[in-house]
Enzyme design. Structure first.
Site, short mmCIF file in Angstrom:
data_model
loop_
_atom_site.label_atom_id
_atom_site.label_comp_id
_atom_site.label_asym_id
_atom_site.label_seq_id
_atom_site.Cartn_x
_atom_site.Cartn_y
_atom_site.Cartn_z
N SER A 53 33.70 -28.04 -82.81
CA SER A 53 33.14 -26.92 -82.05
C SER A 53 33.16 -25.62 -82.87
CB SER A 53 33.94 -26.70 -80.76
OG SER A 53 33.48 -25.51 -80.14
N SER A 62 32.25 -22.79 -81.35
CA SER A 62 32.31 -21.72 -80.34
C SER A 62 33.32 -20.64 -80.71
CB SER A 62 32.62 -22.30 -78.96
OG SER A 62 31.52 -23.03 -78.50
N LYS A 118 33.25 -31.58 -68.20
CA LYS A 118 32.31 -30.80 -67.39
C LYS A 118 32.25 -31.22 -65.92
CE LYS A 118 29.21 -29.23 -71.01
NZ LYS A 118 27.80 -29.11 -71.42
N GLY A 140 16.38 -38.69 -71.96
CA GLY A 140 17.80 -38.59 -71.64
C GLY A 140 17.97 -38.06 -70.23
N GLY A 188 21.48 -37.54 -69.05
CA GLY A 188 22.92 -37.30 -68.97
C GLY A 188 23.22 -35.90 -68.47
N GLY A 189 24.47 -35.46 -68.70
CA GLY A 189 24.92 -34.18 -68.17
C GLY A 189 24.09 -33.00 -68.66
N ALA A 190 23.73 -33.00 -69.94
CA ALA A 190 23.00 -31.85 -70.50
C ALA A 190 21.60 -31.78 -69.90
CB ALA A 190 22.93 -31.97 -72.02
N ARG A 238 16.94 -44.58 -71.01
CA ARG A 238 17.23 -45.99 -71.26
C ARG A 238 17.63 -46.70 -69.96
NH1 ARG A 238 22.46 -47.15 -74.90
NH2 ARG A 238 23.34 -45.91 -73.20
N ARG A 278 19.61 -44.29 -63.73
CA ARG A 278 20.13 -42.93 -63.95
C ARG A 278 18.98 -41.91 -63.89
NH1 ARG A 278 24.16 -41.46 -68.91
NH2 ARG A 278 25.24 -39.74 -67.93
P1 NDP Z 1 25.85 -37.78 -71.75
O1 NDP Z 1 26.85 -38.72 -72.31
O2 NDP Z 1 26.06 -37.23 -70.39
O3 NDP Z 1 24.40 -38.52 -71.74
C1 NDP Z 1 23.98 -39.23 -72.86
C2 NDP Z 1 22.49 -39.55 -72.74
O4 NDP Z 1 22.10 -40.23 -73.97
C3 NDP Z 1 22.12 -40.48 -71.60
O5 NDP Z 1 20.82 -40.19 -71.15
C4 NDP Z 1 22.15 -41.86 -72.30
O6 NDP Z 1 21.34 -42.83 -71.68
C5 NDP Z 1 21.55 -41.51 -73.64
N1 NDP Z 1 21.93 -42.47 -74.67
C6 NDP Z 1 23.16 -42.67 -75.19
N2 NDP Z 1 23.10 -43.66 -76.12
C7 NDP Z 1 21.81 -44.08 -76.17
C8 NDP Z 1 21.12 -45.07 -76.91
N3 NDP Z 1 21.77 -45.85 -77.81
N4 NDP Z 1 19.79 -45.22 -76.74
C9 NDP Z 1 19.13 -44.44 -75.82
N5 NDP Z 1 19.72 -43.49 -75.09
C10 NDP Z 1 21.05 -43.31 -75.25
O7 NDP Z 1 25.71 -36.63 -72.84
P2 NDP Z 1 25.19 -35.11 -72.61
O8 NDP Z 1 24.01 -35.15 -71.70
O9 NDP Z 1 26.32 -34.24 -72.26
O10 NDP Z 1 24.74 -34.70 -74.09
C11 NDP Z 1 23.51 -35.19 -74.66
C12 NDP Z 1 23.28 -34.51 -76.02
O11 NDP Z 1 23.05 -33.11 -75.83
C13 NDP Z 1 24.48 -34.63 -76.97
O12 NDP Z 1 23.98 -34.94 -78.24
C14 NDP Z 1 25.10 -33.25 -76.97
O13 NDP Z 1 25.70 -32.95 -78.21
C15 NDP Z 1 23.88 -32.37 -76.73
N6 NDP Z 1 24.21 -31.08 -76.09
C16 NDP Z 1 23.81 -29.92 -76.71
C17 NDP Z 1 24.06 -28.69 -76.15
C18 NDP Z 1 23.62 -27.45 -76.85
O14 NDP Z 1 24.09 -26.35 -76.51
N7 NDP Z 1 22.70 -27.55 -77.80
C19 NDP Z 1 24.78 -28.55 -74.86
C20 NDP Z 1 25.15 -29.83 -74.27
C21 NDP Z 1 24.87 -31.05 -74.89
P3 NDP Z 1 21.92 -43.85 -70.55
O15 NDP Z 1 21.87 -43.09 -69.25
O16 NDP Z 1 21.00 -44.99 -70.62
O17 NDP Z 1 23.34 -44.20 -70.97
#
Ligand code: NDP
Length: 289
Positions: A22, A24, A72, A133, A135-137, A158, A162
């Site tokens: 980090s 930050s 988070k 994607g 996920g959380g972000a 994927r 979700r």
């Molecule tokens: P999460 O773990 O919550 O979500 C991960 C996401 O990636 C899901 O959609 C997951 O899909 C997908 N994923 C993981 N592995 C694979 C794979 N092998 N093939 C396809 N899809 C895949 O992570 P976050 O949402 O918190 O973070 C996502 C990215 O954003 C990270 O790289 C993080 O560093 C970045 N980020 C950047 C920020 C910034 O300020 N620039 C702030 C916050 C995050 P599935 O649902 O199928 O598992």
């Protein structure tokens, strides 16, 4: 057992696990220092099972916290209050601590929209975006975009369930926004989404390592040069490189990190963040590795 020694003299910190990557602290301390507030921001690795112990410490000794993976969502049960936006997206990246009580905020959506405006001149109002994607972000950002006037949000993930769960929550909160989903293998649908969008967002964790395969077939971008391409990952990824070769405007996630951090600083201090100073400090820290 967490060792709180790295936070000696700090009133603010970022926590996560892992956390050594980090940047930050460098960015926030440059901002605090420019406001004449010293360098009060630390960095602490907090394993998820130690979060309650950290919270106990924070109630007594800290004024603010930034949270990253995996905290988070876990922090939600500790909060005395939460902003509407953070509540909707179910995720908190900033804590304000007042009289021992924790208040949760999310600044990821704000950071994203400022970064996209800066990089591409795109406003949130009327925006049509495709997210790879769910996920959380991605979740934090799509709720912010919907709240601030986006026209259409398409989610490609994927795991279909979700994507659909996120789309349903978004539609329930913002029925006026066009929301659709697909999986990367639905090639015709992904092409259709890209054809009708202003912005493609890589919001998966794929690309953190150079050898990662892309989260979708990048050749599907071909022919849509007007589409701006944003990757939430900070460094150049295969997604950004291929998009650039295909003639797209591109941006990595450093601007998002900068602006989400600047917004946290403003929430803590009530002062305007010295964004340019924070940008330079972040760039220098990233270069130093
Ligand atoms: P999460 O773990 O919550 O979500 C991960 C996401 O990636 C899901 O959609 C997951 O899909 C997908 N994923 C993981 N592995 C694979 C794979 N092998 N093939 C396809 N899809 C895949 O992570 P976050 O949402 O918190 O973070 C996502 C990215 O954003 C990270 O790289 C993080 O560093 C970045 N980020 C950047 C920020 C910034 O300020 N620039 C702030 C916050 C995050 P599935 O649902 O199928 O598992």
């Amino acid at each position: 057992m967490i060792d709180f020694a790295p936070l000696a003299g700090c009133r603010y910190t970022v926590i996560g696990d892992p956390i050594t990557h980090s940047r930050s602290p460098e960015m926030q301390n440059a901002g605090f220092a420019a406001l004449g507030l010293g360098r009060p921001y630390g960095r602490l690795r907090v394993p998820v099972e130690e979060l309650p112990r950290f919270v106990e410490f924070a109630r007594k000794h800290l004024d603010g916290v930034n949270l990253t993976i995996p905290h988070k969502h876990h922090i939600l049960k500790e909060l005395a209050g939460i902003s509407r936006e953070a509540d909707l997206c179910g995720s908190v990246n900033t804590l304000l601590i007042r009289k021992g009580e924790l208040y949760g905020e999310t600044t990821d959506g704000y950071g994203f929209s400022e970064a996209v405006r800066e990089a591409f001149g795109l406003a949130t109002e009327g925006l049509r975006a495709v997210f790879f994607g769910a996920g959380g972000a991605a979740r934090a950002v799509v709720f912010f975009l919907a709240e601030h006037g986006a026209e259409a949000i398409r989610i490609v993930n994927r795991t279909r369930e979700r994507a659909e769960a996120l789309a349903e929550a978004l539609h329930d909160a913002y029925p006026g926004v066009a929301v659709e989903t697909a999986v990367p293998g639905d090639r015709a649908k992904v092409r259709e989404f890209l054809a009708g969008a202003d912005l493609a967002v890589q919001a998966t964790s794929q690309g953190l390592h150079r050898e990662d395969p892309p989260p979708f077939d990048l050749e599907l971008l071909a022919g849509f040069q007007e589409l701006a391409c944003f990757d939430m990952i900070y460094h150049r990824t295969p997604f950004l490189e291929r998009a650039s070769e295909l003639g797209h405007q591109t941006s990595g996630g450093a601007g998002m990190l900068l602006h989400q951090g600047a917004r946290s600083l403003e929430l803590w201090t009530g002062k305007k963040a010295p964004v340019e100073i924070m940008r330079q400090a972040l760039a220098a820290a990233q270069q130093a590795g």
